[in-house]
Design a protein around this motif. Sequence first.
Motif, PDB file in Angstrom:
ATOM      1  N   UNK A 210       0.827  -1.208   0.000  1.00 37.93           N
ATOM      2  CA  UNK A 210       0.000   0.000   0.000  1.00 37.93           C
ATOM      3  C   UNK A 210       0.859   1.253   0.000  1.00 37.93           C
ATOM      4  N   UNK A 211       1.966   1.225   0.740  1.00 35.56           N
ATOM      5  CA  UNK A 211       2.834   2.406   0.847  1.00 35.56           C
ATOM      6  C   UNK A 211       3.628   2.669  -0.423  1.00 35.56           C
ATOM      7  N   UNK A 212       4.023   1.612  -1.118  1.00 35.58           N
ATOM      8  CA  UNK A 212       4.930   1.781  -2.257  1.00 35.58           C
ATOM      9  C   UNK A 212       4.227   1.818  -3.605  1.00 35.58           C
ATOM     10  N   UNK A 213       2.980   1.410  -3.652  1.00 29.28           N
ATOM     11  CA  UNK A 213       2.247   1.438  -4.917  1.00 29.28           C
ATOM     12  C   UNK A 213       1.695   2.839  -5.166  1.00 29.28           C
ATOM     13  N   UNK A 214       2.007   3.381  -6.315  1.00 28.19           N
ATOM     14  CA  UNK A 214       1.568   4.745  -6.614  1.00 28.19           C
ATOM     15  C   UNK A 214       0.134   4.762  -7.125  1.00 28.19           C
ATOM     16  N   UNK A 215      -0.493   5.895  -6.937  1.00 29.36           N
ATOM     17  CA  UNK A 215      -1.841   6.113  -7.460  1.00 29.36           C
ATOM     18  C   UNK A 215      -1.974   7.569  -7.868  1.00 29.36           C
ATOM     19  N   UNK A 216      -2.722   7.817  -8.908  1.00 24.04           N
ATOM     20  CA  UNK A 216      -2.982   9.195  -9.342  1.00 24.04           C
ATOM     21  C   UNK A 216      -4.264   9.755  -8.724  1.00 24.04           C
ATOM     22  N   UNK A 217      -4.936   8.933  -7.920  1.00 22.99           N
ATOM     23  CA  UNK A 217      -6.182   9.370  -7.302  1.00 22.99           C
ATOM     24  C   UNK A 217      -6.027   9.358  -5.781  1.00 22.99           C
ATOM     25  N   UNK A 218      -6.484  10.436  -5.147  1.00 22.73           N
ATOM     26  CA  UNK A 218      -6.266  10.606  -3.713  1.00 22.73           C
ATOM     27  C   UNK A 218      -7.533  11.157  -3.055  1.00 22.73           C
ATOM     28  N   UNK A 219      -7.848  10.629  -1.883  1.00 18.58           N
ATOM     29  CA  UNK A 219      -8.983  11.115  -1.099  1.00 18.58           C
ATOM     30  C   UNK A 219      -8.460  12.072  -0.040  1.00 18.58           C
ATOM     31  N   UNK A 220      -9.031  13.267   0.019  1.00 19.14           N
ATOM     32  CA  UNK A 220      -8.565  14.276   0.968  1.00 19.14           C
ATOM     33  C   UNK A 220      -9.473  14.287   2.180  1.00 19.14           C
ATOM     34  N   UNK A 221      -8.935  13.788   3.282  1.00 18.37           N
ATOM     35  CA  UNK A 221      -9.628  13.841   4.571  1.00 18.37           C
ATOM     36  C   UNK A 221      -8.828  14.728   5.511  1.00 18.37           C
ATOM     37  N   UNK A 222      -9.173  14.723   6.792  1.00 17.10           N
ATOM     38  CA  UNK A 222      -8.491  15.607   7.735  1.00 17.10           C
ATOM     39  C   UNK A 222      -6.988  15.345   7.775  1.00 17.10           C
ATOM     40  N   UNK A 223      -6.595  14.069   7.792  1.00 20.03           N
ATOM     41  CA  UNK A 223      -5.173  13.734   7.873  1.00 20.03           C
ATOM     42  C   UNK A 223      -4.416  14.262   6.658  1.00 20.03           C
ATOM     43  N   UNK A 224      -5.002  14.131   5.473  1.00 21.79           N
ATOM     44  CA  UNK A 224      -4.344  14.623   4.263  1.00 21.79           C
ATOM     45  C   UNK A 224      -4.309  16.148   4.234  1.00 21.79           C
ATOM     46  N   UNK A 225      -5.357  16.788   4.707  1.00 23.77           N
ATOM     47  CA  UNK A 225      -5.369  18.258   4.773  1.00 23.77           C
ATOM     48  C   UNK A 225      -4.300  18.758   5.739  1.00 23.77           C
ATOM     49  N   UNK A 226      -4.179  18.067   6.874  1.00 25.22           N
ATOM     50  CA  UNK A 226      -3.220  18.489   7.899  1.00 25.22           C
ATOM     51  C   UNK A 226      -1.785  18.451   7.366  1.00 25.22           C
ATOM     52  N   UNK A 227      -1.478  17.526   6.471  1.00 28.20           N
ATOM     53  CA  UNK A 227      -0.134  17.435   5.898  1.00 28.20           C
ATOM     54  C   UNK A 227       0.244  18.704   5.151  1.00 28.20           C
ATOM     55  N   UNK A 228      -0.756  19.434   4.653  1.00 22.75           N
ATOM     56  CA  UNK A 228      -0.492  20.628   3.847  1.00 22.75           C
ATOM     57  C   UNK A 228      -0.591  21.925   4.648  1.00 22.75           C
ATOM     58  N   UNK A 229      -1.007  21.819   5.895  1.00 18.74           N
ATOM     59  CA  UNK A 229      -1.225  23.000   6.728  1.00 18.74           C
ATOM     60  C   UNK A 229       0.096  23.701   7.056  1.00 18.74           C
ATOM     61  N   UNK A 230       0.108  25.027   6.934  1.00 15.64           N
ATOM     62  CA  UNK A 230       1.271  25.850   7.311  1.00 15.64           C
ATOM     63  C   UNK A 230       0.907  26.654   8.556  1.00 15.64           C
ATOM     64  N   UNK A 231       1.530  26.345   9.695  1.00 13.87           N
ATOM     65  CA  UNK A 231       1.156  27.042  10.933  1.00 13.87           C
ATOM     66  C   UNK A 231       1.582  28.513  10.928  1.00 13.87           C
ATOM     67  N   UNK A 232       0.899  29.276  11.749  1.00  8.76           N
ATOM     68  CA  UNK A 232       1.242  30.685  11.937  1.00  8.76           C
ATOM     69  C   UNK A 232       2.461  30.756  12.852  1.00  8.76           C
ATOM     70  N   UNK A 233       3.562  31.283  12.346  1.00  8.56           N
ATOM     71  CA  UNK A 233       4.812  31.293  13.113  1.00  8.56           C
ATOM     72  C   UNK A 233       4.781  32.373  14.192  1.00  8.56           C
ATOM     73  N   UNK A 234       5.474  32.154  15.305  1.00 10.59           N
ATOM     74  CA  UNK A 234       5.422  33.103  16.431  1.00 10.59           C
ATOM     75  C   UNK A 234       5.880  34.515  16.071  1.00 10.59           C
ATOM     76  N   UNK A 235       6.806  34.612  15.108  1.00  8.56           N
ATOM     77  CA  UNK A 235       7.352  35.930  14.755  1.00  8.56           C
ATOM     78  C   UNK A 235       6.650  36.540  13.539  1.00  8.56           C
ATOM     79  N   UNK A 236       5.507  36.011  13.156  1.00 10.56           N
ATOM     80  CA  UNK A 236       4.788  36.516  11.981  1.00 10.56           C
ATOM     81  C   UNK A 236       4.279  37.942  12.213  1.00 10.56           C
TER      82      UNK A 236
END
Length: 496
Positions: A210-236
């Motif tokens: 499952x980890x090594x087989x590639x796919x061009x189709x992806x389901x976006x759930x909370x875990x997948x969204x969280x991977x793309x999240x950019x936090x607000x940095x303290x010095x912003x």
Amino acid sequence: MKIFGASEVRKADEITIQNQQITSTDLMERAATQVYLWLKQEFPDKETLFHVFCGQGNNGGDGLVIARLLKQDNYNVMLNIVESAGKPSADFLINFERAKEVGITNNNKENDQYTKGKLVIIDAIFGIGLTREPDEAVKMIINQINNSSATVVAVDVPSGMFLDKKTEIAVQVDYVLTFQFPKLAFYLSDNYKYSKTIKILDIGLDKEFLDTTTSHYHLIDRAEALKRYKPLLPYAHKGTQGHVLIIGGSYGKIGAVCLSTKAALKTGCGLVTAYIPECGYEIMQSYFPEAMVLTDGEREIEKIDYDIKPNAISIGVGIGQNPKTQKALHNFLKKNTIPLVIDADALNMISGNKDWLTLIPQNTIVTPHPKELERLLGNWEDDFDKLEKLKSFSKKHNVIIVAKDARTLVVQRDDVYINTSGNAALATGGSGDVLAGIITSLLAQGYAPVSAAIFGVYLHGLTADVAVKEISGQSFIASDIIKYLSKAYNNIVPQV
């Protein structure tokens, strides 16, 4: 989360059987046990009658195991073998004998007289291996199930649904309990009516595969969204959080820019400027004092000229299609090199002048609703044809497409990301204007274009999921999307 087709699913089963040194019957038992455990939790009342419809393939074998486990747990079980649904597989025959050992027999009779408790139909007629239309006898059974008042649960896929082509008839289920990973067909608009709720059950398939087989189709759930999240940095500070320029509006449609502009700032950019016709100046400054405003033209935008340096631009919300506005858009596209989101009437004007697509920056994000998408792509035969056209258009013009729908698709070349957040509350005017502002804000904050699209769509949908726990979906409006952005963020990244 990866989405695999039927061939990858079969390969995953084979690799699992080989590497874990089990039989296909063992794997069937494992998968069906997960369905049984879900049913036991969802329907604890032992007066429940489970009416199990089994084909004679491996999906039917799953159904037989489920029936046996329920019977052994003292549930009421009725079994129907759909004999015209294929020839018996080896695992089906093994589990048919096991079912008989606990007193389950094939009973091809209606059960209209059952009145003690809840009636639950288990659909295990066809699985992922279906390649042809069901015959008339099976279609009759499918129609009987669809016209029943029972709760219907499908094992792996609703029977009759094809994974790689348009479905003509299938069981309409309340729940589909699918094994290990989602199936693309569940999330396509032609198939919405076949499954209300999708549950993914882990059946322990080989993790390395499952980890090594590639796919061009992806389901976006909370875990997948969280991977793309950019936090607000303290010095912003406001200078590090990006500057958004929203270009749009016309007489009677200034509200679209108000919504988009406020959404951009509420999503986290540091600065936002609205570029609007003069008729909207007082409206914007009154509605949203945090916004800066530039004006051009009295009732429509007539030229686009500014001396600020935004990090991302959105163009099109409420802009109209006045000839002067069309000329202004053309001139803007010829000179702009800044990351761009194109929405609404800007898309419609480009659809009428497709050579303008050569002028837009690489990885521009376009956000069409279904009719706007049709103007861009032309007609499609079905959802699978639509997917091919989306991928082809994205590759040809090097754009990222946010194809808005009940299940919004984000398409970048051959990669398709299917959003899982949101509900029908979002079917309200201005929802798309807010989405354009959200995505543009993320672009300005430094998100990669495809991540801005994916995370923005998920965040946008999540506002409605959070809101309907507090207010009616019917009363939800576009302003509420902005109102619930903070709670949606906290849902993705709980604050400590």
